[in-house]
Design an enzyme around this catalytic site. Structure first.
Site, PDB file in Angstrom:
ATOM      1  N   TYR A 198      -8.312  32.259 -14.137  1.00 39.39           N
ATOM      2  CA  TYR A 198      -7.909  33.652 -14.363  1.00 39.39           C
ATOM      3  C   TYR A 198      -7.351  33.799 -15.788  1.00 39.39           C
ATOM      4  O   TYR A 198      -7.292  32.825 -16.546  1.00 39.39           O
ATOM      5  CB  TYR A 198      -6.890  34.086 -13.303  1.00 39.39           C
ATOM      6  CG  TYR A 198      -7.501  34.236 -11.921  1.00 39.39           C
ATOM      7  CD1 TYR A 198      -8.480  35.201 -11.683  1.00 39.39           C
ATOM      8  CD2 TYR A 198      -7.117  33.413 -10.867  1.00 39.39           C
ATOM      9  CE1 TYR A 198      -9.054  35.337 -10.421  1.00 39.39           C
ATOM     10  CE2 TYR A 198      -7.682  33.551  -9.599  1.00 39.39           C
ATOM     11  CZ  TYR A 198      -8.650  34.510  -9.381  1.00 39.39           C
ATOM     12  OH  TYR A 198      -9.227  34.656  -8.146  1.00 39.39           O
ATOM     13  N   GLN A 202     -15.262  30.293   6.718  1.00 37.81           N
ATOM     14  CA  GLN A 202     -16.153  31.300   7.286  1.00 37.81           C
ATOM     15  C   GLN A 202     -15.477  32.643   7.573  1.00 37.81           C
ATOM     16  O   GLN A 202     -16.107  33.683   7.431  1.00 37.81           O
ATOM     17  CB  GLN A 202     -16.786  30.767   8.577  1.00 37.81           C
ATOM     18  CG  GLN A 202     -17.835  29.709   8.322  1.00 37.81           C
ATOM     19  CD  GLN A 202     -18.365  29.101   9.610  1.00 37.81           C
ATOM     20  OE1 GLN A 202     -18.247  27.922   9.827  1.00 37.81           O
ATOM     21  NE2 GLN A 202     -18.936  29.903  10.479  1.00 37.81           N
ATOM     22  N   GLU A 234      -7.052  28.421 -11.907  1.00 40.01           N
ATOM     23  CA  GLU A 234      -8.278  28.892 -11.247  1.00 40.01           C
ATOM     24  C   GLU A 234      -9.209  29.699 -12.159  1.00 40.01           C
ATOM     25  O   GLU A 234     -10.099  30.379 -11.704  1.00 40.01           O
ATOM     26  CB  GLU A 234      -7.923  29.761 -10.034  1.00 40.01           C
ATOM     27  CG  GLU A 234      -7.765  29.130  -8.679  1.00 40.01           C
ATOM     28  CD  GLU A 234      -6.951  27.848  -8.528  1.00 40.01           C
ATOM     29  OE1 GLU A 234      -6.095  27.533  -9.383  1.00 40.01           O
ATOM     30  OE2 GLU A 234      -7.185  27.161  -7.548  1.00 40.01           O
ATOM     31  N   ARG A 240       1.794  28.583 -11.606  1.00 38.59           N
ATOM     32  CA  ARG A 240       0.620  27.860 -11.096  1.00 38.59           C
ATOM     33  C   ARG A 240      -0.176  27.357 -12.289  1.00 38.59           C
ATOM     34  O   ARG A 240      -0.786  28.154 -13.023  1.00 38.59           O
ATOM     35  CB  ARG A 240      -0.213  28.795 -10.207  1.00 38.59           C
ATOM     36  CG  ARG A 240      -1.377  28.114  -9.519  1.00 38.59           C
ATOM     37  CD  ARG A 240      -1.105  27.910  -8.052  1.00 38.59           C
ATOM     38  NE  ARG A 240      -2.153  27.120  -7.423  1.00 38.59           N
ATOM     39  CZ  ARG A 240      -3.043  27.599  -6.571  1.00 38.59           C
ATOM     40  NH1 ARG A 240      -3.027  28.877  -6.251  1.00 38.59           N
ATOM     41  NH2 ARG A 240      -3.939  26.808  -6.022  1.00 38.59           N
ATOM     42  N   HIS A 295     -12.877  29.118 -10.568  1.00 42.31           N
ATOM     43  CA  HIS A 295     -13.822  29.640  -9.568  1.00 42.31           C
ATOM     44  C   HIS A 295     -15.270  29.376  -9.961  1.00 42.31           C
ATOM     45  O   HIS A 295     -16.140  29.317  -9.114  1.00 42.31           O
ATOM     46  CB  HIS A 295     -13.583  31.131  -9.331  1.00 42.31           C
ATOM     47  CG  HIS A 295     -12.304  31.390  -8.587  1.00 42.31           C
ATOM     48  ND1 HIS A 295     -11.943  30.668  -7.471  1.00 42.31           N
ATOM     49  CD2 HIS A 295     -11.298  32.262  -8.811  1.00 42.31           C
ATOM     50  CE1 HIS A 295     -10.771  31.095  -7.035  1.00 42.31           C
ATOM     51  NE2 HIS A 295     -10.351  32.059  -7.837  1.00 42.31           N
TER      52      HIS A 295
END
Ligand code: FAD
Ligand code: NAP
Ligand code: SF4
Length: 682
Positions: A177, A350, A175, A225, A263
């Site tokens: 990081y 949301q 992701e 991961r 991201h």
């Protein structure tokens, strides 16, 4: 793999419920609850809530739970004073969580997440001094000793996790990081032992795995991961990813979980428009190269999707994160053949991801109890009442089913021939097919809780005699516009367009660029089956190549041609769509841009005539030569019944929920939350 136990054979999903033997321990099934930040990780005083939240998911049957990310040290913080596990006194609060999960037979790993340059604070560090495009803070480049200190911090945090009772840790290497920042040339410009060629770039990851294993012993789950698709330029190439997978396996990882997209990537990876199981193929691609179990991720929200991926041998486990926010009982319902009873995650973001970005506790649009397990409970009512709920949209559905679950006698009325209210329009938007699932779930709940449903019944005040409580969930009426020509036949409401009551011309102007204006835009440019139902078409549109050997898994996007020429307009100056959801607004804007939709702000509507829509933009008058103008100008509350009840002098308590209460900024999150909370106290 052939399932062997009763749990696996007495279920429609035998692969999903086959236990997984890790050698030193066995997971009861293949459901890994993926890591999600809830906002309850940061303060010890929130841990009782965190424990209750995880306990429900463990009781619901998850096999292995992974917590939200905890930093191994201060520089690794995601945000100032975010969750961290580096000091001895930070261990004790976690015991509440591990104990609660173990009581329900699940196992739990703590996720170790070092944010690196994604840290939203001035102390952040990274392999090189390169600012992330999504963060205002520029990281400090780590010295060689600094790198060693980060490795040591991972090992000591993992040891503390073991002390706190965790069954293992997940090392967050994807992701975008810190660890991912080391592996990719995009962010690692070092020329020392921690950068340069691929071997040195992955050394940080491998050292962390080796040292964590050393610190925690052989009987501790170590999930790594691994980013299988960076989806950014200068990300990892496929051969480098395979090499990383092999190296972390050799260094002591127990399981490899898949990571999809940094991201900062400009490809949606978890939004509702992403097809179910769209990325499982990349996990399958890794499978022949390693022998440890793999986990497939992203948009696996129903048991059949999970079962198909497992049965095809693409992976050994599936990760469900948001689906277990939506329904903690998901695994148990699936195992016992009650998939139709699952409250499905519609991938709207949301109430989960958007909340996290707003520094609010994560919850769920379809399940407002998520994250609020200690405070919002639907306990049996002490005084049973006769309750009338008028309106079977999301607010009325939530209210009537919770009230009936609590033991009240509930009658639910709707003028329409089906339940669901505006969700029956939303489900027609390409990429919002998941809304069908919410409608199916509520139909099941109405039946299960014994609500007396009266459809095709437009209620008047006189029909509401004999009830102890009246709930008005009558929704909204679309706002009308009042410029010259507003009554021209070419001017139509979004309701008529989405309901298929008008044949829309090839050139269209949309008035109003809120959530509905954007949705109508997507509806008008797409004709035929939605790419969200076809992973290969969807990947082609967004430029994702699962077979790519190049860097990042990206290829040239090939958007399909638009079905119509569309203008999307708003009166306010600035970029349309600026107020859409933080995590999904950019996707709607990018989708319409790719389809050539002209999105204009600062528009003055001068009028409509046979030639089209006359507007003034930046002081100059223009004619938009359209055949239809679709009005999406917001809504007003529908409260006629309240007025009528007042006029009739009805003394029964009347409650307003959803759009009937406040139409401005109404969404289904508020409607369902308000309906559920009212029902919890009636
Ligand atoms: P409604 O859904 O409007 O339901 C009101 C019901 O009351 C209707 O079924 C109506 O028939 C009934 N009714 C009214 N008067 C009477 C009467 N006198 N007698 C009997 N029945 C009556 N929200 C989100 O959060 N996320 C999204 O992605 C999203 N996308 C959307 C896309 C579209 C195209 C649309 C149109 C809406 C979308 N929404 C979305 C908004 C969401 O659907 C609404 O916020 C929600 O439906 C409001 O719920 P409600 O129960 O208050 O009202
Ligand atoms: P909205 O977000 O309030 O947008 C209304 C639009 O109409 C605005 O662009 C507004 O912009 C314009 N407008 C308002 N009054 C007008 C008038 N008198 N004449 C011309 N234009 C006017 O409402 P919506 O799009 O109808 O959405 C309703 C709700 O559904 C929203 O609150 C939203 O949260 C929810 N929803 C959410 C999603 C989602 O994906 N999360 C999707 C759909 C709907 P200007 O005033 O600048 O012209
Ligand atoms: Fe899924 Fe939406 Fe609930 Fe998040 S808020 S868990 S995306 S349904």
């Amino acid at each position: 793999m052939t399932p062997t136990t009763d749990a696996a054979t007495d279920t429609p999903y035998p692969h999903l419920f086959a236990p997984l033997d890790l050698g030193f321990t066995t997971l009861r099934n293949r459901v890994l609850m993926g890591s999600m930040h809830t906002g309850l990780e940061d303060r010890a005083r929130d841990f009782p809530r965190l424990a209750a939240y995880f306990a429900e998911r463990a009781a619901g049957g998850a096999g292995l739970i992974v917590t939200g990310g905890f930093a191994p040290n201060t520089v690794g913080w995601l945000k100032p004073f975010g969750g961290k596990l580096s000091w001895p006194w930070e261990v004790a609060p976690h015991r509440q969580v591990t104990r609660a999960v173990h009581e329900h037979g699940a196992k739990i790993c703590l996720q170790l997440l070092h944010a690196g340059r994604y840290g939203y604070h001035p102390l952040s560090v990274a392999p090189s001094k390169l600012k992330a495009p999504i963060n205002p803070f520029t990281p400090r480049a780590l010295s060689a000793r600094g790198v060693e200190r980060q490795v040591a911090a991972f090992a000591s945090a993992a040891a503390r996790a073991r002390e706190a009772g965790y069954d293992g840790v997940e090392v967050m290497g994807s992701e975008g990081y810190l660890i991912n920042q080391f592996t990719a040339p995009r962010t690692n410009r070092r020329e020392d032992a921690w950068g340069g060629d691929a071997e040195r770039r992955m050394r940080f990851a491998v050292e962390i795995v080796r040292r964590v294993r050393e610190a925690c012993g052989p009987d501790f789950i170590l999930v790594y991961r691994l980013s299988l698709l960076d989806l950014v330029e200068d990300g990892n190439a496929w051969d480098e990813i395979v090499a990383q997978a092999r190296a972390v396996e050799a260094a002591g990882a127990t399981i490899i979980n898949s990571g999809i997209g940094w991201h900062e990537a400009r490809v949606p990876t978890i939004a509702t428009s992403v097809p179910r199981g769209a990325f499982a193929g990349i996990t399958a691609r890794l499978k022949p190269h390693v022998s440890l179990p793999l986990v497939a991720v992203n948009r696996i929200n129903m048991p059949q999707v999970a079962e198909d991926i497992l049965a095809a041998g693409q992976t050994d486990m599936v990760s469900l994160a948001r689906p277990l926010l939506a329904d903690p009982q998901w695994p148990e319902k699936a195992r016992t053949g009650r998939a139709h009873a699952i409250n499905t995650c519609i991938a709207c973001n949301q109430a989960c991801l958007d909340h996290v970005f707003e520094n609010k506790v994560a919850s769920c649009l379809v399940n407002p109890r998520a994250g609020h397990e200690t405070e919002l409970n639907y306990l049996p009512a002490t005084l049973k009442k006769r309750i009338a709920v008028v309106g079977a949209g999301p607010a009325g559905l939530a209210c009537s089913t919770v009230a009936a679950q609590r033991g009240h006698a509930v009658t639910l009325f709707d003028a329409a021939g089906e339940t669901g209210g505006q969700f029956n329009l939303a489900k027609r938007i390409p990429g919002k097919e998941e809304f069908h699932e919410t409608l199916r779930y509520f139909r099941h709940r109405l039946e299960e809780t014994g609500v007396d449903v009266r459809l095709g019944t437009r209620v008047a005040a006189a029909d509401l005699a004999g009830f102890d409580e009246i709930v008005l969930a009558t929704g909204i009426v679309p706002r009308r516009v009042d410029f010259p020509g507003a009554d021209h036949p070419m001017v139509v409401s979004y309701v008529d367009v989405l309901a298929g009551r008008v044949a829309v011309a090839g050139r269209v102007a949309i008035i109003g660029a809120g959530g509905i204006g954007f949705d109508v835009g997507e509806f008008l440019v797409q004709e035929g089956p939605s790419p969200s139902l076809d992973p290969a078409r969807w990947r082609a549109e967004w430029g994702v190549d699962l077979d790519s050997d190049g860097r990042g898994g990206l290829t040239r996007p090939h958007p399909e041609p638009p079905a119509r020429e569309v203008w999307l307009l708003q009166r306010s100056p600035g970029r349309p769509g600026a107020r859409l959801g933080k995590t999904t607004g950019w996707i709607h804007r990018a989708t319409l841009k790719a389809k050539g939709v002209k999105m204009l702000g600062g528009v003055e509507y001068l009028g409509v005539d046979d030639e089209g829509l006359h507007v003034r933009i930046d002081g100059s008058e223009q004619l938009l030569p359209v055949g239809n103008v679709v009005v999406c100008a917001g809504q007003e509350p529908q409260r006629d019944l309240q007025t009528a009840l007042q006029a009739a002098g009805v003394a029964t308590p009347v409650h307003l929920i959803g759009g009937a209460d406040v139409a401005a900024e109404l969404d289904a999150k508020r409607a369902i939350d308000q309906g559920s909370r009212l029902a919890a106290r009636l």
